[in-house]
Design an enzyme around this catalytic site. Structure first.
Site, mmCIF file in Angstrom:
data_model
loop_
_atom_site.group_PDB
_atom_site.id
_atom_site.type_symbol
_atom_site.label_atom_id
_atom_site.label_comp_id
_atom_site.label_asym_id
_atom_site.label_seq_id
_atom_site.Cartn_x
_atom_site.Cartn_y
_atom_site.Cartn_z
ATOM 1 N N CYS A 282 5.591 -0.213 7.352
ATOM 2 C CA CYS A 282 5.260 0.960 6.539
ATOM 3 C C CYS A 282 6.489 1.351 5.733
ATOM 4 O O CYS A 282 7.600 1.364 6.274
ATOM 5 C CB CYS A 282 4.843 2.107 7.461
ATOM 6 S SG CYS A 282 4.438 3.622 6.587
ATOM 7 N N LEU A 283 6.283 1.679 4.452
ATOM 8 C CA LEU A 283 7.426 2.083 3.620
ATOM 9 C C LEU A 283 8.091 3.350 4.162
ATOM 10 O O LEU A 283 9.253 3.606 3.878
ATOM 11 C CB LEU A 283 6.974 2.301 2.167
ATOM 12 C CG LEU A 283 6.526 1.033 1.417
ATOM 13 C CD1 LEU A 283 5.999 1.396 0.035
ATOM 14 C CD2 LEU A 283 7.671 0.028 1.313
ATOM 15 N N GLN B 15 3.078 10.037 1.241
ATOM 16 C CA GLN B 15 4.369 9.348 1.422
ATOM 17 C C GLN B 15 5.358 9.706 0.307
ATOM 18 O O GLN B 15 6.562 9.529 0.462
ATOM 19 C CB GLN B 15 4.176 7.822 1.442
ATOM 20 C CG GLN B 15 3.434 7.316 2.664
ATOM 21 C CD GLN B 15 3.301 5.806 2.635
ATOM 22 O OE1 GLN B 15 2.375 5.276 2.060
ATOM 23 N NE2 GLN B 15 4.262 5.112 3.228
ATOM 24 N N GLY C 29 0.832 -1.195 0.000
ATOM 25 C CA GLY C 29 0.000 0.000 0.000
ATOM 26 C C GLY C 29 0.869 1.247 0.000
ATOM 27 O O GLY C 29 1.975 1.231 0.555
ATOM 28 N N HIS D 149 -4.801 1.845 7.307
ATOM 29 C CA HIS D 149 -3.429 2.331 7.473
ATOM 30 C C HIS D 149 -3.139 3.457 6.467
ATOM 31 O O HIS D 149 -2.565 4.491 6.824
ATOM 32 C CB HIS D 149 -2.462 1.145 7.276
ATOM 33 C CG HIS D 149 -1.005 1.493 7.258
ATOM 34 N ND1 HIS D 149 -0.101 1.016 8.197
ATOM 35 C CD2 HIS D 149 -0.260 2.247 6.399
ATOM 36 C CE1 HIS D 149 1.105 1.487 7.926
ATOM 37 N NE2 HIS D 149 1.040 2.217 6.832
ATOM 38 N N GLU D 150 -3.577 3.246 5.209
ATOM 39 C CA GLU D 150 -3.294 4.244 4.168
ATOM 40 C C GLU D 150 -4.124 5.511 4.363
ATOM 41 O O GLU D 150 -3.622 6.623 4.148
ATOM 42 C CB GLU D 150 -3.536 3.661 2.772
ATOM 43 C CG GLU D 150 -2.754 2.393 2.432
ATOM 44 C CD GLU D 150 -1.262 2.468 2.708
ATOM 45 O OE1 GLU D 150 -0.692 3.577 2.650
ATOM 46 O OE2 GLU D 150 -0.662 1.425 3.004
ATOM 47 N N HIS E 153 -2.506 7.802 6.686
ATOM 48 C CA HIS E 153 -1.468 8.630 6.061
ATOM 49 C C HIS E 153 -2.054 9.933 5.517
ATOM 50 O O HIS E 153 -1.422 10.993 5.599
ATOM 51 C CB HIS E 153 -0.805 7.881 4.895
ATOM 52 C CG HIS E 153 0.300 6.953 5.303
ATOM 53 N ND1 HIS E 153 1.440 7.389 5.944
ATOM 54 C CD2 HIS E 153 0.465 5.619 5.116
ATOM 55 C CE1 HIS E 153 2.250 6.348 6.147
ATOM 56 N NE2 HIS E 153 1.679 5.261 5.661
HETATM 57 CO CO CO Z 1 2.431 3.316 5.662
#
Ligand code: CO
Length: 180
Positions: free
Chosen positions: A99-100, A51, A46, A141-142, A145
């Site tokens: 998470c990235l 991000q 995701g 989660h996204e 963000h």
């Molecule tokens: Co994330």
């Protein structure tokens, strides 16, 4: 295709709240496709626009395709524009989330187990999606963000500060060139 830079915590760019996407345009579609490629390259499932430094309410998800090692597999990408959780269960589920933007850190996060989501797809059409399991967790989660919330914001202050301290230390080492 030029991939996008993924910002990592505690960069303040990740704390900014994203604006709704006003209008579906070819530029928005192109950005989402570039986000998807960036996500695949980084081996994430995701990615939210903030991000990559774009503060618009857009998300790419693909639970099927996990990146470089698996690029030949059929992906099932999901493009979410202006996603809104319409309903969520009181029943919760827990996943060990990564998470990235928070490399090398994982933690158990509790979230509603099932959600009903409204969003616009890549063509700008309004859609309703009911999600459970990993998909429900990933979407929530996204969306966090988009509101400037990271998974560690949902942990105790103790755990959050420990992760942030380690992230800062790793970044300092990288800047000083001590990682060999
Ligand atoms: Co994330």
């Amino acid at each position: 295709m030029q991939l996008l830079k993924i910002y990592t915590a505690p960069d303040p760019i990740l704390k900014q709240v994203s604006e709704p996407v006003a209008e579906d345009t070819p530029a928005i579609q192109q950005t989402l496709k570039t986000m998807l490629e960036t996500m695949y390259h980084a081996e994430g499932i995701g990615l939210a626009a903030p991000q990559v430094g774009i503060h618009q309410r857009m998300i790419t998800i693909d639970l099927q395709r996990r990146g470089r090692g698996n690029v030949s597999a059929e992906g099932q990408p999901l493009f979410l524009i202006n996603p809104v959780v319409l309903e969520s269960t009181t029943e919760m589920s827990v996943y060990d989330e990564g998470c990235l933007s928070i490399p090398d850190h994982y933690a158990e996060v509790w979230r509603p187990a099932r959600i009903k989501l409204g969003y616009q797809d890549l063509s700008g059409a309004s859609q309703i999606l009911e999600a459970e399991g990993l998909l429900a967790t990933c979407i929530q989660h996204e969306i966090d963000h988009l509101d400037g919330v990271l998974f560690y914001d949902r942990l105790s202050a103790l755990k959050r500060n420990m992760i942030i301290r380690k992230l800062k230390k790793t970044q300092k080492q990288a800047e000083e060139g001590t990682i060999l």
